[in-house]
Design a protein around this motif. Sequence first.
Motif, PDB file in Angstrom:
ATOM      1  N   GLU A   1      -4.230   7.169  -1.529  1.00 59.35           N
ATOM      2  CA  GLU A   1      -3.804   8.253  -2.409  1.00 59.35           C
ATOM      3  C   GLU A   1      -2.823   7.739  -3.471  1.00 59.35           C
ATOM      4  O   GLU A   1      -2.917   8.075  -4.661  1.00 59.35           O
ATOM      5  N   CYS A   2      -1.841   6.909  -3.024  1.00 60.34           N
ATOM      6  CA  CYS A   2      -0.851   6.353  -3.958  1.00 60.34           C
ATOM      7  C   CYS A   2      -1.522   5.471  -5.006  1.00 60.34           C
ATOM      8  O   CYS A   2      -1.153   5.484  -6.176  1.00 60.34           O
ATOM      9  N   LYS A   3      -2.514   4.698  -4.546  1.00 57.11           N
ATOM     10  CA  LYS A   3      -3.215   3.806  -5.464  1.00 57.11           C
ATOM     11  C   LYS A   3      -3.970   4.636  -6.513  1.00 57.11           C
ATOM     12  O   LYS A   3      -3.943   4.333  -7.708  1.00 57.11           O
ATOM     13  N   GLU A   4      -4.619   5.688  -6.037  1.00 58.30           N
ATOM     14  CA  GLU A   4      -5.412   6.518  -6.929  1.00 58.30           C
ATOM     15  C   GLU A   4      -4.536   7.156  -8.022  1.00 58.30           C
ATOM     16  O   GLU A   4      -4.928   7.231  -9.183  1.00 58.30           O
ATOM     17  N   LEU A   5      -3.321   7.581  -7.612  1.00 51.53           N
ATOM     18  CA  LEU A   5      -2.458   8.266  -8.579  1.00 51.53           C
ATOM     19  C   LEU A   5      -1.526   7.291  -9.319  1.00 51.53           C
ATOM     20  O   LEU A   5      -0.749   7.691 -10.177  1.00 51.53           O
ATOM     21  N   GLY A   6      -1.590   6.015  -8.941  1.00 57.21           N
ATOM     22  CA  GLY A   6      -0.789   5.011  -9.660  1.00 57.21           C
ATOM     23  C   GLY A   6       0.677   4.981  -9.276  1.00 57.21           C
ATOM     24  O   GLY A   6       1.542   4.726 -10.108  1.00 57.21           O
ATOM     25  N   LEU A   7       0.956   5.271  -7.993  1.00 60.55           N
ATOM     26  CA  LEU A   7       2.363   5.209  -7.536  1.00 60.55           C
ATOM     27  C   LEU A   7       2.671   3.812  -7.019  1.00 60.55           C
ATOM     28  O   LEU A   7       1.980   3.310  -6.169  1.00 60.55           O
TER      29      LEU A   7
END
Lengths: 289, 83
Positions: free
Chosen positions: A283-289
């Motif tokens: 999820e973090c990767k997808e949103l660029g966190l």
Amino acid sequence: MVDIPDKNLLAPGHRGCAGCGASIAVKLALNALGENTVAVSATGCLEVMTTPYPETAWEIPFIHVAFENSGAVASGVESALRIQGKDDVNVVAFGGDGGTVDIGLQSLSGAMERGHNMTYICYDNEAYMNTGIQRSGATPFGASTTTSPSGVASFGEDKPKKNMPMIMAAHGIPYVATASIAYPEDYVNKVKKAAETKGPAYIHLQQPCTTGWGFPSERTIEMGRLAVETGSWILYEIVDGKFEITYRPEERKPVKEYLAPQKRFRHLDDELVEKIQKYVDAECKELGL
Amino acid sequence: MVNIGCVIKTPGNTKNNKTGSWRTFKPILDKESCIDCDNCILFCPDSCINKQHDIDYDYCKGCGICAYECPSDSIEMIQEESD
């Protein structure tokens, strides 16, 4: 810094549990919106605890409506005010995760699609807390609730959390944001932006619940902070279709630190914790966190 | 008095209900060491700490968030004694 008003618009004496996150959520939102506001609330913890008839904790006009139609009623309030030429009144609707993600989704979707000038705040405590901690569409993977209990036959909720803010973003509305009560400055700014937006605005607020999640009452804010610091809850906003992260943890903590203090996750073995960690990482990767 | 449509015409009248009786632990604030960060005011679920950091014990439920979130450890939770 967040401005402290002279008068709180949510009075004390309400029946929220000691350490209740929902009352913090509403208090901060009303501080940002001010007295010139009409609030609508679906059935849920918030309505039950703030309006035990014949009492009300609200210092502003407040309408309680059924579980499924706060979006529709807020639309009506907004339209009625507009026709009377009262363009300067904030219309805000509050719904829990049950009243937003599950039961109230159709009326909310309609309100957003019709473009009413209103703010909808979902205070998400990740289950139906008012009726006794039943799972909702917003209950995260692995959580034990009374209708997804952990035990011999099950490890608890076996489906991931419904991605409600992105469903709202798909409506193409001008303002969508996620927030947390543990980051009041970020949250209050978003409420102000939502109120200033011409057209519908949606804020999805994570709100830790001492009773339903199973942690000591003094740690409500800390749970919200851990959710954000571990990347389990990501703070962002989408303004006119433009996505932006509004808070980045300096170093993302392991998700175990967020799960371990909570009774609803206490049964999880290392394998399941690892599965949740991988889900959070993706999820973090997808949103660029 | 029951109103038509269950209308309540007295805003904020939950103040009639003194939730301070729920409390087991009582927060005591030391104003000397307080650094005026306002965390306790912002995070109080019962809106019972005012701008001067006075705690309204009529409504404080003793959740302890104020003490936990105080960066200068100026709030101590003391167990209530029975009357």
